[in-house]
Design an enzyme around this catalytic site. Structure first.
Site, PDB file in Angstrom:
ATOM      1  N   GLY A 114       0.815  -1.207   0.000  1.00 50.16           N
ATOM      2  CA  GLY A 114       0.000   0.000   0.000  1.00 50.16           C
ATOM      3  C   GLY A 114       0.847   1.254   0.000  1.00 50.16           C
ATOM      4  O   GLY A 114       2.069   1.200   0.206  1.00 50.16           O
ATOM      5  N   PRO A 115       0.232   2.408  -0.231  1.00 53.09           N
ATOM      6  CA  PRO A 115       0.971   3.675  -0.248  1.00 53.09           C
ATOM      7  C   PRO A 115       1.570   3.988   1.116  1.00 53.09           C
ATOM      8  O   PRO A 115       1.169   3.413   2.136  1.00 53.09           O
ATOM      9  CB  PRO A 115      -0.109   4.708  -0.636  1.00 53.09           C
ATOM     10  CG  PRO A 115      -1.237   3.914  -1.191  1.00 53.09           C
ATOM     11  CD  PRO A 115      -1.196   2.581  -0.520  1.00 53.09           C
TER      12      PRO A 115
ATOM     13  N   LYS B 193       0.699   0.115   7.396  1.00 50.02           N
ATOM     14  CA  LYS B 193       1.165  -1.268   7.241  1.00 50.02           C
ATOM     15  C   LYS B 193       1.963  -1.714   8.467  1.00 50.02           C
ATOM     16  O   LYS B 193       1.754  -2.805   8.995  1.00 50.02           O
ATOM     17  CB  LYS B 193       2.013  -1.375   5.970  1.00 50.02           C
ATOM     18  CG  LYS B 193       1.281  -1.015   4.694  1.00 50.02           C
ATOM     19  CD  LYS B 193       2.158  -1.183   3.476  1.00 50.02           C
ATOM     20  CE  LYS B 193       3.278  -0.176   3.435  1.00 50.02           C
ATOM     21  NZ  LYS B 193       2.801   1.216   3.313  1.00 50.02           N
ATOM     22  N   THR B 194       2.876  -0.870   8.919  1.00 48.60           N
ATOM     23  CA  THR B 194       3.685  -1.220  10.090  1.00 48.60           C
ATOM     24  C   THR B 194       2.829  -1.300  11.341  1.00 48.60           C
ATOM     25  O   THR B 194       3.028  -2.178  12.203  1.00 48.60           O
ATOM     26  CB  THR B 194       4.813  -0.191  10.268  1.00 48.60           C
ATOM     27  OG1 THR B 194       5.559  -0.093   9.053  1.00 48.60           O
ATOM     28  CG2 THR B 194       5.744  -0.593  11.392  1.00 48.60           C
TER      29      THR B 194
ATOM     30  N   THR C 107      -0.270   4.486   5.242  1.00 55.92           N
ATOM     31  CA  THR C 107      -1.594   3.868   5.366  1.00 55.92           C
ATOM     32  C   THR C 107      -1.690   2.909   6.548  1.00 55.92           C
ATOM     33  O   THR C 107      -2.781   2.418   6.833  1.00 55.92           O
ATOM     34  CB  THR C 107      -1.949   3.108   4.073  1.00 55.92           C
ATOM     35  OG1 THR C 107      -0.860   2.250   3.710  1.00 55.92           O
ATOM     36  CG2 THR C 107      -2.208   4.080   2.934  1.00 55.92           C
TER      37      THR C 107
ATOM     38  N   HIS D 173      -8.819  34.796 -12.241  1.00 54.39           N
ATOM     39  CA  HIS D 173      -8.382  33.429 -12.566  1.00 54.39           C
ATOM     40  C   HIS D 173      -9.101  32.416 -11.668  1.00 54.39           C
ATOM     41  O   HIS D 173      -9.663  31.420 -12.160  1.00 54.39           O
ATOM     42  CB  HIS D 173      -6.863  33.331 -12.376  1.00 54.39           C
ATOM     43  CG  HIS D 173      -6.293  31.995 -12.708  1.00 54.39           C
ATOM     44  ND1 HIS D 173      -5.654  31.721 -13.900  1.00 54.39           N
ATOM     45  CD2 HIS D 173      -6.273  30.814 -12.006  1.00 54.39           C
ATOM     46  CE1 HIS D 173      -5.271  30.458 -13.916  1.00 54.39           C
ATOM     47  NE2 HIS D 173      -5.622  29.885 -12.765  1.00 54.39           N
ATOM     48  N   GLU D 174      -9.104  32.650 -10.360  1.00 53.24           N
ATOM     49  CA  GLU D 174      -9.761  31.728  -9.434  1.00 53.24           C
ATOM     50  C   GLU D 174     -11.276  31.749  -9.605  1.00 53.24           C
ATOM     51  O   GLU D 174     -11.946  30.717  -9.439  1.00 53.24           O
ATOM     52  CB  GLU D 174      -9.382  32.074  -7.991  1.00 53.24           C
ATOM     53  CG  GLU D 174      -7.900  31.950  -7.682  1.00 53.24           C
ATOM     54  CD  GLU D 174      -7.374  30.549  -7.904  1.00 53.24           C
ATOM     55  OE1 GLU D 174      -8.166  29.582  -7.820  1.00 53.24           O
ATOM     56  OE2 GLU D 174      -6.172  30.403  -8.181  1.00 53.24           O
TER      57      GLU D 174
END
Length: 690
Positions: free
Chosen positions: A244-245, A250-251, A248, A467-468
């Protein structure tokens, strides 16, 4: 994903301290021996003679006839002996006070010395001096060769001692301290054993990731209740790979497994196997599995396994690449080779599963790949609840609204948002952390710090506002564009203005949705051209995004009529090492022309939308110039309420209800297991008493 930063360090460190004290005592012994040698050398080299120059020797000592004899030592040093009756002369009193040796004072040893360049020249000068001055009383001249034993010894010992000390230092650093060079091939894994070290993290500390927890729970359940699976002939997977990225969890999921399983847990990083010495990585792999077999059943967790598990090269490999491949080969053999490992389960984590060797991913080694993806809306709510628990938050804080404001955030990002919000609230001297603090924290993480002191002229500010306003107008009028949350012209980080959207978390995206997003991105430059009849460099980021999206739409997703249903996407990332494109030059020209036509069409579409709603766009831009920040309510007053499809909200509610029911069911099963365990414990204690 969430982590309460619990301290999992071992409490029982007495053996390490004793070992450390032993090493310190050994070091002090070596230091004492070295200091003793230095003292002896200093004593032996201590000078008992007075240094003079050649001029004083010739003008005073020779002329006065006080010289008894001279000795030329090693052809470079002349020692002068005075007569006994000359030692009491007042001109030598100050010099002889510096000398403490009795032998010197009695004339049995030299009193003065000076250095010469060449012994032959010195002899010639003395001969000439005696011939030209017959009044000078001649004295004998002798030559000696002396050997400084201590200097010779130190000439051999000192370099050798330095080399040994450097090697001991290097091996201690690489070998992890105790054991020095003899432990360099030993495993550096940390052992978490419930007998000595209790890991307090469990699945309750892991928010979200319901599907990943279900898969990993089977491994934990097998270690606890193996008969449940073995009686049906089932076998537990030998390994599970968490993919996974970054951020997220995992550890953290691996930590929860260690806390839940109640079995020995070995944890180490993939880089811990890598060393500059050949064969160390493979040796550490062997030692790790030897320790694990001795404590089976147990779990081995290797974090960032791509450090040693990268795909092996097909051609010639040299240097460190050979060492990495030998480490990988040993790991493959230990995981599923001729000698099987019963009761040893491997967990590993990586965010680069595409670069791992296929032999590592095959069944029998890593049987399962558990994907730990970025949390969705409902999972982000659960993660916020975990991280908000230690904060003093406002009572009216809506966690669901915070989850909507953070699409694409990982668990680590959400933890950072909560921390930033607390810091912002403390900086503002507030008693609680409120909604505005969290919104400012999200803006700070996404866009950077506000830079209100940046010098911007009125014309530049007006260009930025229009612009915005162009972005906001186009996105508000398009069906599939993301709904706007906030627009600002206050500079943040590298951006002079910014717009925040609330994207729907789609699993698939249609061509119409992609085209609407491209059109909204081009709304800023289209607004500049319509209102000022000129364009600026402020659309650089917009053009970069829309160009990448257009190329992806044509060459990856196969959404072009001329190109057809063809994708040149390389999921394994091998194209970056290729010397040629996977398509011909003619196809490349066709892709470029299709991309240009696609972008031009969306640009004209954006200009048409702005022309049809020019009055509202100008009103929005002027309001933005006046207030610098506008929100969804301001757009609703100008353009009316935006049509919104409620299907997404209905799906969110359905999934949330499913998760609530699933959590209740899990709590019920857990209570039943605890009650069953308590009853068994009471029965056992009753039988013992009986």
């Amino acid at each position: 994903m969430s982590d309460n930063n619990l301290n999992n360090e071992p409490k029982n460190k007495l053996p390490k301290r004793e070992q450390s004290n032993g090493n310190k005592n050994t070091i002090w012994i070596f230091i004492a021996i070295g200091v003793g040698f230095l003292i002896l050398q200093f004593i032996s080299m201590k000078e008992n003679l007075v240094q003079i120059d050649n001029t004083r020797f010739e003008s005073q000592l020779m002329t006065s006839g006080d010289v008894k004899k001279v000795v030329v030592v090693n052809k470079e040093r002349v020692e002068v002996f005075l007569k006994e009756e000359s030692l009491s002369k007042p001109e030598y009193a100050d010099d002889l006070k510096k000398v403490n040796s009795g032998a010197v004072m009695t004339g049995e040893s030299a009193q003065f010395f000076f250095t010469i360049g060449d012994a032959g020249d010195f002899s010639e000068q003395l001969r000439d001096r005696f011939e030209k001055n017959p009044d000078i009383e001649p004295f004998p001249v002798s030559y000696e060769t002396r050997t400084d034993f201590m200097r010779e010894v130190w000439g051999w010992i000192l370099p050798l001692a330095i080399i040994i000390a450097v090697w001991i230092f290097i091996f201690r650093r690489m070998g992890g301290g105790a054991g020095g060079m003899f432990s360099i091939g030993k495993s550096r894994a940390k052992l978490f054993d419930n007998e000595k070290t209790q890991i307090k993290i469990n699945f309750n500390h892991v928010a979200g990731l319901e599907e990943a927890k279900i898969e990993i729970q089977e491994i934990v359940d097998f270690l606890k209740n193996a008969e449940k699976y073995t009686k049906l002939g089932g076998k537990i997977p030998k390994g599970a790979l968490l993919v996974g990225p970054p951020g997220t969890g995992k550890t953290l999921l691996a930590k929860a497994v260690a806390g839940e399983a109640k079995v020995p847990f070995f944890s180490m990083s993939g880089s811990d196997f890598v060393e500059m010495f050949v064969g160390v990585g493979a040796s550490r792999v062997r030692d790790l599995f030897t320790q694990a077999k001795a404590k089976a059943p147990c779990i081995i967790f290797i974090d960032e396994i791509d450090a040693i598990g990268r795909m092996r090269s097909r051609g010639m490999s040299m240097g460190s690449n050979d060492e990495r491949e030998s480490t990988l080969n040993q790991l493959l053999t230990e995981m599923d080779g001729f000698d099987t490992n019963n009761g040893v389960i491997i967990l590993a984590a990586t965010n680069r599963a595409d670069v791992l060797d296929p032999a590592l991913l095959r069944a029998g080694r890593f049987d399962r790949q558990i994907h730990v993806e970025l949390p969705d809306l409902t999972e982000r709510e659960e993660i916020f609840k975990v991280h908000l628990a230690p904060l003093t938050k406002a009572e009216d804080l809506d966690i669901g609204e915070l989850a909507k404001q953070t699409p694409g955030f990982s668990g680590a990002d959400i933890a950072n948002v909560c921390n930033e919000a607390a810091l912002i609230a403390a900086r503002r001297e507030r008693e609680t952390v409120g909604k505005q603090d969290f919104l400012d924290a999200v803006d700070r993480i996404i866009g950077g710090l506000e830079k209100k002191s940046k010098i911007i002229t009125k014309s530049e500010k007006r260009t930025i506002a229009y612009h915005e306003a162009g972005h906001a107008t186009v996105s508000w009028k398009l069906e599939h564009a993301h709904p706007l949350i906030k627009v600002t012209i206050v500079p943040r980080g590298q951006a002079l203005g910014a717009a925040w959207y609330q994207p729907q978390e789609r699993q698939i995206t249609t061509r119409e949705q992609l085209l609407d997003e491209m059109c909204a991105i081009l709304g800023g430059r289209a607004s500049e051209e319509i209102n000022f009849h000129k364009i600026s460099t402020g659309a650089l980021n917009d053009l970069e995004r829309v160009t990448k999206q257009a190329y992806a739409l044509i060459s990856y997703y196969g959404m072009s009529d001329k190109i057809g249903n063809i994708s040149f996407f390389d999921s394994e990332g091998r194209s970056e090492y290729s010397f040629q494109k996977p398509f011909s030059e003619k196809t490349a020209e066709l892709i470029d022309s299709e991309v240009k036509a696609l972008i031009d069409a969306q640009y004209e579409r954006a200009k048409q939308i702005l022309s049809d709603n020019k009055a509202g766009m100008i009103e929005l831009a002027e309001l933005l110039l006046e207030r610098e920040v506008i929100f969804t309510d301001d757009l609703e007053k100008i353009f009316g309420k935006r049509e919104y499809d409620g299907e997404y909200e209905d799906e969110v509610k359905r999934i949330r209800n499913q998760q609530v029911e699933r959590m209740k069911e899990r709590e019920r099963i857990k209570l039943e297991d605890e009650e069953k365990a308590n009853n068994e414990e009471e029965d056992n204690s009753y039988k013992k008493k009986k």
